[in-house]
Write a protein that holds these residues in place. Structure first.
Motif, PDB file in Angstrom:
ATOM      1  N   VAL A 149       0.860  -1.179   0.000  1.00 59.13           N
ATOM      2  CA  VAL A 149       0.000   0.000   0.000  1.00 59.13           C
ATOM      3  C   VAL A 149       0.893   1.223   0.000  1.00 59.13           C
ATOM      4  O   VAL A 149       1.943   1.250   0.657  1.00 59.13           O
ATOM      5  N   PHE A 155      -3.494   5.007   0.704  1.00 54.83           N
ATOM      6  CA  PHE A 155      -4.292   5.751   1.670  1.00 54.83           C
ATOM      7  C   PHE A 155      -3.704   7.147   1.791  1.00 54.83           C
ATOM      8  O   PHE A 155      -2.509   7.360   1.553  1.00 54.83           O
ATOM      9  N   TRP A 193      -6.478  -1.453  -0.219  1.00 61.23           N
ATOM     10  CA  TRP A 193      -6.457  -0.229  -1.017  1.00 61.23           C
ATOM     11  C   TRP A 193      -5.088  -0.092  -1.679  1.00 61.23           C
ATOM     12  O   TRP A 193      -4.068  -0.498  -1.122  1.00 61.23           O
ATOM     13  N   LEU A 211      -5.016  -2.868   6.533  1.00 59.69           N
ATOM     14  CA  LEU A 211      -4.710  -2.583   5.131  1.00 59.69           C
ATOM     15  C   LEU A 211      -4.543  -3.859   4.321  1.00 59.69           C
ATOM     16  O   LEU A 211      -4.811  -3.878   3.119  1.00 59.69           O
TER      17      LEU A 211
END
Length: 329
Positions: free
Chosen positions: A58, A293, A290, A285
Motif C-alpha cells: 500500500v 491511503f 487499497w 490494510l
C-alpha cells in the motif's frame, strides 16, 4: 531490511525499483488501463504502479495544510515520528492557489514523490471549503446545457484549474486529480443537483480537460464519501475515471467501505482510501487492500494518530514510503 522506494523522474526506473523491492509483478493487468487514450508516458507508468499495489503493498499518503507555519507541517510530524515520509502528498487548489500548489507539487515531484490534487471551491470555482458548502447552482439544467450563459460561466470557472494543470503537464508531472470529492454526500454544491447532474458535471470536466485542453498527465480519482448509498447511481462510467476511492473518519467501517467500492464496477479499477483521520493498521490494510491511503491534515493526523502508531505503520514492510535517499534533498 526495510524497503526503499525510488520514485522520481524516470517512470521506468520507478517500476523496476518497485518490482525488485517488493518482489511482485510490477505491471497492472492488461485490462487496467487509463481512460484517456492520449495519456502521457509518466501517467501510464504511475497508473501501472498504483494498479499493481492491490494486495502486494500500500502506498502511503498525506494531505498538506498551508496555515500551520509550514506546508511541511504534516510530513515533518510523520518524519519526526517514523524517520520516513509518505510517497503521496495531497494539495488543494482552494482560494485559487494555483501558483503555490504547482510550486510545491513540483518540489515534491523532484523529491521523488507522487502528487494528488483536490479542489475545494464554491460553485463559481473560487473560494475555499466553506464556499463548497454555502454556494450552489441555481439552475442545474441551464448550467449543464451548452450554449447557455450559465454553462459558459461554469466552463470559465472550471478552466482555471485546467490552465494550472497544463503547467504541471509541461514539466512531465503526472497528477492524481480528485475533483468534486464526496459527491455522494449532500454537503458540497456539486452533490446537491443529484446523481444525474453530478455525472453530467463530471463528464463535462473530464471531456473539457482531456479533449479540449489536451491534458494527458491526469489520473482521474473518483472520490466517494463514507455514505455507501446508491453508489452505482453516482458512477459516471468506466471511460471517465481511473481510480475509485472513498473516505471515512470512522476507522471501524474501512473494510465495509472497501467492499462497497469493490462493487461499483466490474472494470479493474484500483481502489484508494483518499481521506482518513485515524490511519488503518497494517493488518487492516491487508484485509482491505487499497492501493493507497491518504491521511487528512492538521489535527486529523496529529490528534488521532500517536507517534508510536505512525512509526509502526510507516516502518511496516507492507507500506511503501519515500526513499531515504530523497528525504535529505
Amino acid at each position: 531490511m526495510k524497503k526503499k522506494v525510488l520514485l522520481a523522474i524516470c517512470p521506468v526506473l520507478l517500476i523496476i525499483a518497485v518490482s525488485i523491492i517488493v518482489g511482485c509483478v510490477p505491471f497492472a493487468p492488461e485490462s487496467a488501463v487509463l481512460s484517456a487514450t492520449n495519456a502521457s508516458e509518466e501517467a501510464v507508468a504511475l497508473y501501472d504502479f498504483i494498479a499493481a499495489a492491490e494486495g502486494n503493498y500500500v502506498i502511503s499518503g498525506q494531505q498538506e495544510s498551508t496555515w500551520m507555519g509550514s506546508p511541511d507541517y504534516e510530513t515533518d510530524y510523520i518524519y519526526e515520528a517514523s524517520g520516513r515520509l509518505p510517497i503521496i502528498k495531497g494539495f488543494d487548489y482552494m482560494n485559487d492557489d494555483f501558483d503555490g500548489v504547482n510550486e510545491r507539487a513540483a518540489q515534491w515531484h523532484e523529491k521523488g514523490g507522487i502528487v494528488t490534487i483536490c479542489w475545494h471551491c464554491g460553485s463559481d470555482f473560487s473560494g475555499e471549503w466553506t464556499d463548497c458548502k454555502e454556494t450552489d447552482i441555481a439552475d442545474w439544467e441551464k448550467a449543464l446545457t451548452p450554449g447557455t450563459e450559465e454553462y459558459n460561466t461554469l466552463i470559465k470557472g472550471m478552466d482555471k484549474a485546467a490552465e494550472a494543470l497544463k503547467e504541471l503537464q509541461e514539466k512531465g508531472i503526472p497528477v492524481l486529480f480528485r475533483p468534486f470529492h464526496e459527491f455522494d454526500g449532500d454537503w458540497f454544491w456539486w452533490s446537491r443537483g443529484g446523481s444525474e447532474s453530478f455525472k453530467k458535471l463530471w463528464r463535462i470536466m473530464y471531456e473539457r480537460y482531456t479533449d479540449y485542453h489536451g491534458l494527458n498527465n491526469l489520473i482521474w480519482v473518483l472520490g466517494y464519501s463514507h455514505k455507501m448509498l446508491d453508489v452505482k447511481d453516482w458512477y459516471p462510467g468506466d471511460e471517465y475515471c481511473d481510480i475509485i476511492g472513498a473516505d471515512t473518519y470512522d476507522i471501524e467501517i474501512v473494510h465495509k467501505l472497501y467492499r462497497k467500492m469493490k462493487g461499483v464496477t466490474y472494470a479493474p479499477k484500483p481502489l484508494c482510501l483518499h481521506e482518513c483521520g485515524k490511519n488503518p493498521t497494517e493488518k487492516e490494510l491487508k484485509r482491505s487492500p487499497w492501493s493507497y491511503f491518504m491521511t487528512w491534515h492538521t489535527e486529523y493526523l496529529t490528534d488521532t494518530n500517536t507517534p508510536e502508531e505512525i512509526k509502526e505503520l510507516y516502518n511496516s514492510e507492507f507500506v511503501l514510503t519515500m526513499s531515504e535517499e530523497y528525504i535529505s534533498q
